[in-house]
Design a protein around this motif. Structure first.
Motif, PDB file in Angstrom:
ATOM      1  N   LEU B 136       5.037   1.436  12.251  1.00  0.00           N
ATOM      2  CA  LEU B 136       4.380   0.699  13.333  1.00  0.00           C
ATOM      3  C   LEU B 136       4.548  -0.804  13.160  1.00  0.00           C
ATOM      4  O   LEU B 136       4.517  -1.541  14.139  1.00  0.00           O
ATOM      5  CB  LEU B 136       2.890   1.043  13.392  1.00  0.00           C
ATOM      6  N   GLY B 137       4.685  -1.248  11.914  1.00  0.00           N
ATOM      7  CA  GLY B 137       4.828  -2.688  11.728  1.00  0.00           C
ATOM      8  C   GLY B 137       4.870  -3.097  10.270  1.00  0.00           C
ATOM      9  O   GLY B 137       5.053  -2.269   9.380  1.00  0.00           O
ATOM     10  N   LEU B 138       4.725  -4.414  10.062  1.00  0.00           N
ATOM     11  CA  LEU B 138       4.797  -5.004   8.725  1.00  0.00           C
ATOM     12  C   LEU B 138       3.494  -5.751   8.452  1.00  0.00           C
ATOM     13  O   LEU B 138       2.984  -6.459   9.333  1.00  0.00           O
ATOM     14  CB  LEU B 138       5.951  -6.007   8.649  1.00  0.00           C
ATOM     15  N   LEU B 139       2.989  -5.596   7.243  1.00  0.00           N
ATOM     16  CA  LEU B 139       1.792  -6.333   6.845  1.00  0.00           C
ATOM     17  C   LEU B 139       2.249  -7.581   6.101  1.00  0.00           C
ATOM     18  O   LEU B 139       2.688  -7.495   4.958  1.00  0.00           O
ATOM     19  CB  LEU B 139       0.899  -5.482   5.938  1.00  0.00           C
ATOM     20  N   GLY B 140       2.183  -8.721   6.762  1.00  0.00           N
ATOM     21  CA  GLY B 140       2.636  -9.974   6.154  1.00  0.00           C
ATOM     22  C   GLY B 140       1.546 -10.607   5.308  1.00  0.00           C
ATOM     23  O   GLY B 140       0.398 -10.125   5.255  1.00  0.00           O
ATOM     24  N   THR B 141       1.894 -11.721   4.651  1.00  0.00           N
ATOM     25  CA  THR B 141       0.998 -12.258   3.618  1.00  0.00           C
ATOM     26  C   THR B 141      -0.318 -12.796   4.166  1.00  0.00           C
ATOM     27  O   THR B 141      -1.326 -12.755   3.490  1.00  0.00           O
ATOM     28  CB  THR B 141       1.684 -13.414   2.858  1.00  0.00           C
ATOM     29  N   ARG B 142      -0.294 -13.311   5.416  1.00  0.00           N
ATOM     30  CA  ARG B 142      -1.495 -13.967   5.916  1.00  0.00           C
ATOM     31  C   ARG B 142      -2.691 -13.004   5.994  1.00  0.00           C
ATOM     32  O   ARG B 142      -3.834 -13.438   5.998  1.00  0.00           O
ATOM     33  CB  ARG B 142      -1.210 -14.579   7.295  1.00  0.00           C
ATOM     34  N   LEU B 143      -2.409 -11.700   6.036  1.00  0.00           N
ATOM     35  CA  LEU B 143      -3.501 -10.732   6.050  1.00  0.00           C
ATOM     36  C   LEU B 143      -4.310 -10.779   4.760  1.00  0.00           C
ATOM     37  O   LEU B 143      -5.455 -10.351   4.711  1.00  0.00           O
ATOM     38  CB  LEU B 143      -2.968  -9.305   6.240  1.00  0.00           C
ATOM     39  N   PHE B 144      -3.677 -11.284   3.700  1.00  0.00           N
ATOM     40  CA  PHE B 144      -4.333 -11.242   2.392  1.00  0.00           C
ATOM     41  C   PHE B 144      -4.596 -12.643   1.844  1.00  0.00           C
ATOM     42  O   PHE B 144      -4.887 -12.792   0.659  1.00  0.00           O
ATOM     43  CB  PHE B 144      -3.450 -10.455   1.401  1.00  0.00           C
ATOM     44  N   ASN B 145      -4.489 -13.691   2.681  1.00  0.00           N
ATOM     45  CA  ASN B 145      -4.461 -15.046   2.123  1.00  0.00           C
ATOM     46  C   ASN B 145      -5.800 -15.519   1.554  1.00  0.00           C
ATOM     47  O   ASN B 145      -5.860 -16.559   0.922  1.00  0.00           O
ATOM     48  CB  ASN B 145      -3.864 -16.063   3.108  1.00  0.00           C
ATOM     49  N   LYS B 146      -6.870 -14.756   1.759  1.00  0.00           N
ATOM     50  CA  LYS B 146      -8.144 -15.085   1.106  1.00  0.00           C
ATOM     51  C   LYS B 146      -8.441 -14.079  -0.004  1.00  0.00           C
ATOM     52  O   LYS B 146      -9.550 -14.018  -0.515  1.00  0.00           O
ATOM     53  CB  LYS B 146      -9.277 -15.051   2.146  1.00  0.00           C
ATOM     54  N   LEU B 147      -7.461 -13.251  -0.331  1.00  0.00           N
ATOM     55  CA  LEU B 147      -7.687 -12.109  -1.230  1.00  0.00           C
ATOM     56  C   LEU B 147      -6.622 -12.092  -2.329  1.00  0.00           C
ATOM     57  O   LEU B 147      -5.771 -12.969  -2.402  1.00  0.00           O
ATOM     58  CB  LEU B 147      -7.591 -10.804  -0.427  1.00  0.00           C
ATOM     59  N   ALA B 148      -6.716 -11.080  -3.173  1.00  0.00           N
ATOM     60  CA  ALA B 148      -5.621 -10.794  -4.109  1.00  0.00           C
ATOM     61  C   ALA B 148      -5.248  -9.330  -3.914  1.00  0.00           C
ATOM     62  O   ALA B 148      -6.097  -8.508  -3.531  1.00  0.00           O
ATOM     63  CB  ALA B 148      -6.061 -11.036  -5.545  1.00  0.00           C
ATOM     64  N   ILE B 149      -3.972  -9.012  -4.147  1.00  0.00           N
ATOM     65  CA  ILE B 149      -3.561  -7.611  -4.075  1.00  0.00           C
ATOM     66  C   ILE B 149      -2.865  -7.235  -5.369  1.00  0.00           C
ATOM     67  O   ILE B 149      -2.159  -8.045  -5.973  1.00  0.00           O
ATOM     68  CB  ILE B 149      -2.636  -7.323  -2.869  1.00  0.00           C
ATOM     69  N   THR B 150      -3.106  -6.001  -5.801  1.00  0.00           N
ATOM     70  CA  THR B 150      -2.397  -5.452  -6.955  1.00  0.00           C
ATOM     71  C   THR B 150      -1.655  -4.213  -6.481  1.00  0.00           C
ATOM     72  O   THR B 150      -2.250  -3.356  -5.811  1.00  0.00           O
ATOM     73  CB  THR B 150      -3.377  -5.081  -8.081  1.00  0.00           C
ATOM     74  N   VAL B 151      -0.378  -4.147  -6.803  1.00  0.00           N
ATOM     75  CA  VAL B 151       0.447  -3.019  -6.376  1.00  0.00           C
ATOM     76  C   VAL B 151       0.895  -2.240  -7.608  1.00  0.00           C
ATOM     77  O   VAL B 151       1.581  -2.779  -8.477  1.00  0.00           O
ATOM     78  CB  VAL B 151       1.670  -3.512  -5.571  1.00  0.00           C
ATOM     79  N   ASP B 152       0.469  -0.987  -7.676  1.00  0.00           N
ATOM     80  CA  ASP B 152       0.836  -0.103  -8.793  1.00  0.00           C
ATOM     81  C   ASP B 152       1.766   0.977  -8.241  1.00  0.00           C
ATOM     82  O   ASP B 152       1.300   1.970  -7.671  1.00  0.00           O
ATOM     83  CB  ASP B 152      -0.434   0.516  -9.390  1.00  0.00           C
ATOM     84  N   LEU B 153       3.067   0.764  -8.391  1.00  0.00           N
ATOM     85  CA  LEU B 153       4.026   1.727  -7.849  1.00  0.00           C
ATOM     86  C   LEU B 153       4.220   2.922  -8.774  1.00  0.00           C
ATOM     87  O   LEU B 153       4.926   3.855  -8.434  1.00  0.00           O
ATOM     88  CB  LEU B 153       5.370   1.043  -7.573  1.00  0.00           C
ATOM     89  N   PHE B 154       3.582   2.883  -9.921  1.00  0.00           N
ATOM     90  CA  PHE B 154       3.678   4.023 -10.833  1.00  0.00           C
ATOM     91  C   PHE B 154       2.626   5.071 -10.468  1.00  0.00           C
ATOM     92  O   PHE B 154       2.774   6.246 -10.779  1.00  0.00           O
ATOM     93  CB  PHE B 154       3.515   3.546 -12.271  1.00  0.00           C
ATOM     94  N   ARG B 155       1.567   4.646  -9.849  1.00  0.00           N
ATOM     95  CA  ARG B 155       0.538   5.554  -9.338  1.00  0.00           C
ATOM     96  C   ARG B 155       0.415   5.470  -7.815  1.00  0.00           C
ATOM     97  O   ARG B 155      -0.489   6.043  -7.245  1.00  0.00           O
ATOM     98  CB  ARG B 155      -0.817   5.212  -9.965  1.00  0.00           C
ATOM     99  N   ASN B 156       1.307   4.700  -7.190  1.00  0.00           N
ATOM    100  CA  ASN B 156       1.312   4.541  -5.729  1.00  0.00           C
ATOM    101  C   ASN B 156      -0.061   4.162  -5.174  1.00  0.00           C
ATOM    102  O   ASN B 156      -0.623   4.839  -4.302  1.00  0.00           O
ATOM    103  CB  ASN B 156       1.855   5.803  -5.061  1.00  0.00           C
ATOM    104  N   THR B 157      -0.588   3.108  -5.746  1.00  0.00           N
ATOM    105  CA  THR B 157      -1.909   2.630  -5.344  1.00  0.00           C
ATOM    106  C   THR B 157      -1.873   1.128  -5.103  1.00  0.00           C
ATOM    107  O   THR B 157      -1.275   0.377  -5.877  1.00  0.00           O
ATOM    108  CB  THR B 157      -2.934   2.922  -6.474  1.00  0.00           C
ATOM    109  N   LEU B 158      -2.544   0.702  -4.022  1.00  0.00           N
ATOM    110  CA  LEU B 158      -2.715  -0.721  -3.723  1.00  0.00           C
ATOM    111  C   LEU B 158      -4.184  -1.071  -3.909  1.00  0.00           C
ATOM    112  O   LEU B 158      -5.062  -0.363  -3.404  1.00  0.00           O
ATOM    113  CB  LEU B 158      -2.303  -0.986  -2.265  1.00  0.00           C
TER     114      LEU B 158
END
Lengths: 479, 313
Positions: B136-158
């Motif tokens: 449906l689309g792309l989640l660009g950085t501005r969605l998270f600009n007041k936050l932090a994100i951690t991406v764990d591709l070994f457990r497929n968790t954000l």
């Protein structure tokens, strides 16, 4: 000093090239050109893969061994060095600056050189001829309603638990499970087949720990595998037998693979069996027998009597007239076009046959006393390898319908489902619309109608995307 | 995956092609949600990171794409959205013909709620085709600009973290500890730029979680090239029949945040157009081949990138 460095670098590069060339050729970068070194002692396979990596399409390796480098020259390579057994070609890198991509995904999305995933689609199991579930404790079962209940014991402190699998396109929003006093449940309507699934517990993926059947998920973990059954094999009597097994064409006649359980006065086993024709027998304490409850049998090459089951949908084939014909056969994709296998029966008005066919799209023809003809009663056709055949879709799941165009003589549909063959499927004109039904696997399809030679997107479909011809293809998703 | 407009297009108010010069749109309001850390399951499509989100009643797959400045919607499904700005014609900024800017209301990633978001609508069929997954689309950085994100591709968790007043993830909320690598980044035009080195040559990379490979600009890295082993030379054909030639090659050492990453792979191409879209020239793009080396956290407030090596913490 700069010159010294350049000379040193050239020596280093040539040394490197020579060392690599001693092995099986090489493909490396210079500052503004590609350097391809071909070792004429390398095997054809080695040379083929080197040229493929170099992007030289349709190279004639045999010609290269003989000194004909025309395919390389045509591709922009210049012979710059020739030793006894090695050739060095250079190619400018200027083409990298032509037509620069505007977005990384335009070159990385469909670039196949760096995918960690294997071919095929992880998470979507391929069709299998048969399947039997294996659980350490039964946590997935069929309900009388026909739904399948998945039960995840425990996790009573969890806030949100979901069931995600190939049956819901691995949704992480759907499949919300309901909390019970001992765990979480979700009921899903499944058609017979093989499925993969996982649970999502508070946002974290977890396979079903009680399910012993597993497939790799393509990303260092596993998916649980579940077969929705569609067949019960039942053998009454044999009260004193010790061991009864089932073997057939579906499990390559493995005599020990499927063990029947004694239930009351019967022996039985349930399993998933793929559509199609299967032959089988039971092995009762070492003695083979056909299924006494199944009148359909066939003799194999060694003279054994095997029971036969045919799973699929009944299609009534009918050919009016031809009352003077001696033999009418039917052949199609469903029997690998064997001409003398399926015989139609004579009726008062012509010839007919009810036939069980597995789900799929099939071309077919009648053979009337040796003469191949299309079905005069069926306006839908398919072009297969240049042959024009009648067309039937068994268990179709999508109908393409184009309204109007009443004055058109013939309308075709072409798309990603038939490699965009413009003669592919001929639609039928019924009432005010042109239709054709197809059996399509889940996934994305692009298509267009071809009306008297003009390609048009589906006017009834709001979903479309641009194509390489600066026009649009209609988009269809089969869920 | 980058190359979108820089966002200025959303500053003027426009309703279906009529632009009101003296009216200025207010920025998108901050998101809200009743959580400290939101755990979101990730799906994968090839080397893409897929997160499901919901726009009103429409739910589906979005690519987590730090190469996009803000929300981008696939024109196949959203071309009937109201236009609040048209985009320049294709060529300069890389956006496809017919692209426009819209706004969506009630966008949700599980419990994270955005009352209003500016979004570009453009053709994303190149991503969707071949992956066989509806995007449906792309989640660009501005969605998270007041936050932090951690991406764990070994457990497929954000993990989506709310930050404390110091801009930090509260210690108790950290999913992983003792990062193996920490590096600051520059956040310009909603794009993450990280300073690093390839074979000891200092370079500026855009960090793009939507890039399925690393990329480098051919002209800017010429001196690195001699001796690099080529994996393949290929041509890619895009919408409208345009084709680009790329070289896929190996290079030995990538240094980011003082840590060495070895056995790297990179696509060599011309990144001029992408640099224009970023509003800043770029030597290279760090994509999947880089970020699959560990679990990564992006703190958009502290402008810090961390990488963790998996130890089942």
């Amino acid at each position: 000093m700069k010159k010294c460095r350049s000379v040193f670098f050239v020596f280093l590069l040539l040394g490197c090239i020579a060392a690599r060339a001693q092995k099986r050729g090489s493909l490396i970068l210079g500052k503004d050109h590609l350097v391809l070194v071909i070792d004429l002692h390398s095997s054809k396979n080695q040379l083929d893969s080197l040229l493929k990596a170099a992007g030289v399409n349709g190279a004639n390796t045999a010609a290269i061994y003989k000194g004909d480098y025309s395919t390389l020259k045509k591709d922009g390579w210049k012979l710059t060095r020739r030793l006894k057994t090695t050739l060095q070609f250079n190619r400018s890198l200027a083409a990298l600056n032509a037509n620069p991509p505007g977005q990384p995904y335009l070159i990385t999305s469909n670039f196949s050189g760096d995918k960690d995933t294997q071919a095929g689609e992880p998470g979507y199991p391929a069709d299998e001829p048969y399947g039997i579930n294996r659980f350490s404790a039964i946590t997935v079962r069929e309900l009388p309603s026909g739904a399948t209940r998945f039960f995840l014991p425990g996790y009573l402190g969890a806030k949100r638990v979901q069931l995600s699998g190939s049956f819901n396109r691995w949704s992480t929003l759907k499949g919300v499970m309901a909390k019970t006093d001992s765990g979480w449940v979700a009921d899903v309507k499944l058609t017979p087949g093989v499925y993969e699934y996982k649970y999502i517990i508070n946002g974290r993926w977890q396979h079903d720990k009680t399910n012993l059947l597993q497939h790799p998920d393509g990303f260092n973990d596993i998916n649980s595998v579940y077969y929705r059954y569609n067949r019960t094999f039942l053998l009454p009597g044999f009260a004193n037998a010790h061991k009864i097994t089932l073997a057939g064409s579906f499990n390559k006649w493995d005599a020990n693979g499927i063990v029947l359980q004694k239930k009351g006065s019967n022996w039985e086993t349930k399993l998933y069996l793929h559509d199609g024709m299967h032959t089988y027998r039971f092995l009762v304490d070492g003695k083979w027998i056909a299924d006494p409850n199944n009148p359909a049998t066939v003799k194999d090459a060694e003279g054994h009597i095997n029971s036969v089951i045919n799973l699929g949908e009944i299609v009534n084939f009918k050919l009016n007239g031809y009352s003077n014909a001696k033999k009418v056969y039917l052949a199609g994709g469903f029997n690998n076009w064997k001409p003398n296998e399926i015989s139609l029966k004579k009726t008062a008005t012509g010839w007919a046959l009810p036939l069980i066919i597995p789900a799929g799209n099939f071309g077919y023809k009648f053979i009337v006393d040796g003469q191949w003809i299309t079905d005069p009663l069926n306006p839908r056709h398919v072009s297969e390898g240049g042959e024009y055949n009648s067309f039937v879709a068994v268990k179709p799941n999508y109908t393409f319908a184009l309204k109007g165009y009443t004055n058109s003589k013939v309308i075709h549909i072409a798309g990603s489902f038939n490699n965009w063959d413009p003669d592919g499927f001929t639609m039928a004109h019924t009432g005010n619309e042109w239709t054709i039904s197809l059996c399509l696997k889940p996934g994305k399809y692009l298509y267009k109608y071809i009306i008297d030679g003009n390609w048009i997107a589906d006017p009834a479909n709001k979903l479309y995307e641009p194509n390489e011809y600066n026009s649009q293809n209609s988009v269809l998703w089969i869920e | 995956m980058a190359g979108w407009q820089k966002g200025e297009c959303s500053s003027l108010v426009s309703v279906n092609g009529i632009t009101f010069k003296n009216a200025v749109r207010s920025p998108d309001p901050d998101p809200s949600g009743d959580f400290n850390t939101l755990i979101v399951p990730i799906k994968r499509a090839g080397n893409l990171i897929i997160v499901e989100a919901q726009i009103d009643s429409v739910a589906g797959n979005f690519v987590l794409d730090t190469g996009a400045p803000y929300l981008v919607l696939n024109a196949t499904y959203f071309r009937d959205m109201p236009h609040i700005a048209e985009q320049e014609s294709a060529g300069l900024n890389g956006s496809a013909p017919g692209s426009f800017t819209t706004e969506v209301h009630n966008f949700n990633i599980l419990d994270l709620h955005y009352p209003r978001l500016t979004a570009d609508v453009t053709d994303l069929s190149a991503i969707e085709n071949g992956k066989n997954i509806k995007i449906l689309g792309l989640l660009g950085t501005r969605l998270f600009n007041k936050l932090a994100i951690t991406v764990d591709l070994f457990r497929n968790t954000l993990y989506i973290h709310k930050l404390n007043d110091d801009g930090e993830i509260p210690l108790a909320e950290k999913a992983f500890h003792d990062p193996w690598m920490v590096t600051p980044f520059k956040y310009m035009n909603d794009i993450i730029f990280i300073k690093g080195a390839a074979n000891n040559n200092t370079m500026w990379f855009a960090f793009d979680s939507g890039a399925e490979t690393n990329l480098m600009d051919y002209d800017r890295v010429r001196k690195l090239l001699p001796g690099m082993q080529v994996i393949s030379r290929t041509k890619t054909t895009g919408v409208g029949g345009s084709s680009s030639e790329v070289i896929y090659a190996r290079f030995d050492t990538l240094t980011i945040g003082g840590r060495r990453f070895i056995k790297n792979r990179v696509l060599l191409t011309n990144l001029d157009k992408m640099g224009k879209a970023y509003g800043h020239s770029v030597d290279g793009i760090l994509g999947y081949d880089f970020f699959i080396r560990g679990i990564f956290t992006i703190n958009f407030v502290k402008k810090e990138f961390e990488m963790y090596i998996y130890t089942n913490q």
